[in-house]
Each structure stands twice: as C-alpha cells, then as structure tokens.
Design an enzyme around this catalytic site. Structure first.
Site, short mmCIF file in Angstrom:
data_model
loop_
_atom_site.label_atom_id
_atom_site.label_comp_id
_atom_site.label_asym_id
_atom_site.label_seq_id
_atom_site.Cartn_x
_atom_site.Cartn_y
_atom_site.Cartn_z
N ASP A 1 -36.83 6.56 35.52
CA ASP A 1 -35.50 7.11 35.82
C ASP A 1 -35.27 7.26 37.33
O ASP A 1 -34.17 6.97 37.83
CB ASP A 1 -35.31 8.47 35.13
CG ASP A 1 -35.06 8.32 33.64
OD1 ASP A 1 -34.54 7.27 33.22
OD2 ASP A 1 -35.39 9.26 32.89
N LYS B 1 -38.47 12.25 25.02
CA LYS B 1 -39.14 11.93 26.29
C LYS B 1 -40.35 12.83 26.59
O LYS B 1 -41.34 12.38 27.13
CB LYS B 1 -38.15 11.99 27.45
CG LYS B 1 -37.15 10.84 27.47
CD LYS B 1 -36.30 10.93 28.73
CE LYS B 1 -35.25 9.85 28.78
NZ LYS B 1 -34.53 9.85 30.07
#
Ligand code: ATR
Length: 282
Positions: free
Chosen positions: A108, A71
């Site tokens: 997220d 990420k």
C-alpha cells in the site's frame, strides 16, 4: 482470453469482494501482455479465512491480494513476513513460494508513493512535514512510506487521538500528534496533506478542513477515489494547490504482486486508468 491448463492463477480474498476493482485491473494487464493466467475474486468469510489462505498453495495458486477485513489476519498466518508488512501490522499481498510456503507483503505504501511520483515527479517527501489525516490501516502504510522516503516529520491528525498515538508508537520515527479540533493548524509549513479516512467518500460526510494555512506549493492527495475528485481535492484545486487523486494508489499498489505472480513488471498507463475507472460503481 484463452486460459490453458498451465495458467498461473491468483485472486483477491475479501468479504465482501464484489466491489473490488482488482480483478478488472489485473485482468487488463494479463490481456495486455498476453499472459496465460487468471485473477479471480475470492469471496472468503472471516471465519474461514485461514483455511482459505492455507489452501492457496494446495490449489496451485501463485498468490493473492488480501483486502478488507482480512489484512491483519493475513499477517498472523503467513510463514514469512516482509519487515515492512510487520511494521505496518497488515498484509495485502500473498506470494506462494516454490516450497509452497506463504509470504506476506504490504504494497500500500509503495502504491501511495508510486502514485505521487508518477503524477508529480517534482514532489519529494523530504521537502517538508507531511500531514496525515486518519490513523487506520491505510494511515499506517502511508506514514511508514513517507518516513522511509525521507519526510522530516509526520503530523498525525485523528478523531480518536489514542489511535494516532498507537500508530506513532508502533511505527517509531518522527511523529507529532495534533488534536482533531486543531487540525487546521497542522497545515502550517507542510509539504503534503493526505486524507486516509473515509471522509469524502460517496455516502460519507466531507472532511471539514480549512486549507488556508497550507503553503501554496504543498501537494494535496486523498486515498478515497470514489468520487475521483473529493471535496478535499476540489478545495485544493480552488486554492490553486497541486493535487493528486487516489485512484493511482490502487493501480500502483498492484504492481509488485503482479510482477511476483506473473513474471512481468506491469505499467500503469492512461488506458489502464480509464479501463479501471469504467468499473467504478458497477
Ligand atoms: P482503514 O484501515 O481503511 O484505514 P479504519 O481502520 O476503519 O480503515 O480507519 C478509518 C479512519 O477514518 C480512522 O482514522 C477513523 O477515525 P477514528 O480512528 O477516530 O475512528 C476515520 N474516520 C472514519 N469516520 C470518521 C468521521 N466521521 N470523522 C472523523 N474520522 C473518521
């Protein structure tokens, strides 16, 4: 499912990737909406992540999700970064633009809030202080989402205080850092408690935290979803507090990527949830 030569293709890049529930999740939506598309697991080693990500447009992919451990690397290599992803310091969704460039987003926090809103429509971030346990990548996304949604203050509790201070400095906004040993005191007057650590996950010790100081109206949630009802959520239920499990965050964070790649806003339904649940532990 029939995939034609014109199918849109996306996937999830991770190492390892075998336990990812994302292919199951996106595959369900593709079938449910009769979309000519595919979503595949992409086992990409960290050493070759950059090459693999750069190859996505060349292979005709419409995009990909990015999971552990890529990420942060994804943030560095994309051509365009959504401001929120830059603030968080991580990208979990890649979108290939029409000109072949790569756009990086972080969904997220959207997934975290989407889960709470769907499960507890009456809950509002502005209702009071939020206590966030943990200071890793997930905590960054959750804390940014809470502040953006109007939480008056985020109280950060982390075993390593330096990481909590770094999170507060990087994100900016109204933070209080509470020492790990005094974490129970952070709950006084709070409207939300969220665990973003791995504590409580299958094979990990539980999060030791007495909930006595938490107001009875406070919402308790966990980003861990294996088990679905973590020891923290059990303790909340025993005290009669409202609680929400973490599986919904996984389901909701997938929505923006699916919409961008396949051109349809997908819905999180009980049928989707039980289908994805069947894949847990497999
Ligand atoms: P992610 O990016 O998924 O959030 P991470 O960056 O590895 O993962 O963060 C894991 C979080 O769980 C951290 O807040 C970590 O605390 P430290 O910063 O002190 O390492 C927390 N964590 C993991 N194991 C823990 C344990 N046994 N006790 C307390 N906190 C723990």
């Amino acid at each position: 499912m029939i995939i034609s030569g014109r199918a849109r293709v996306a996937g999830v890049m991770g190492w390892p990737v075998g336990h990812s529930l994302s292919p199951r999740l996106h595959g369900y939506w593709l079938r449910a909406y009769g979309i000519d598309g595919a979503y595949v697991p992409l086992a990409v080693h960290p050493e070759t992540f950059e090459q693999a990500a750069r190859a996505l447009p060349r292979l005709g992919f419409v995009g990909a999700n990015v999971t552990v451990p890529h990420k942060e690397a994804a943030l560095v290599l994309v051509d365009h970064v959504e401001p929120l992803a830059r603030r968080i310091g991580a990208v979990n969704t890649l979108v290939v633009r029409a000109d072949g460039s790569l756009e990086g987003r972080n969904t997220d926090g959207f997934g975290f809030l989407g889960n709470l809103k769907a499960a507890r429509p009456e809950w509002e971030a502005a209702a009071g202080p939020a206590v966030v346990v943990g200071a890793g990548g997930a905590a960054r996304a959750v804390a940014a989402a809470l502040l953006d949604a109007g939480a008056p203050v985020v109280r950060l509790v982390n075993r390593t205080p330096g990481r909590a201070w770094a999170l507060a400095d990087d994100l900016g906004g109204s933070f209080e850092v509470v020492p790990w040993e005094r974490r129970a005191l952070a709950l006084e007057g709070a409207a939300l408690l969220v665990n973003t650590t791995t504590l409580g996950m299958v094979g990990q010790p539980p999060l030791e935290l007495a909930l006595d100081s938490l107001p009875v109206s406070a919402l308790v949630t966990d980003i861990v979803y294996a088990p679905l009802k973590t020891p923290l959520l059990r303790a909340a239920a025993e005290r009669g507090l409202p609680w929400v499990d973490g599986l919904g965050m996984l389901l909701h964070q997938a929505r923006p990527g699916f919409a961008a790649w396949f051109g349809r806003e997908p819905r999180v339904t009980p049928a989707l949830r039980s289908f994805v649940l069947q894949g847990l532990g497999s």
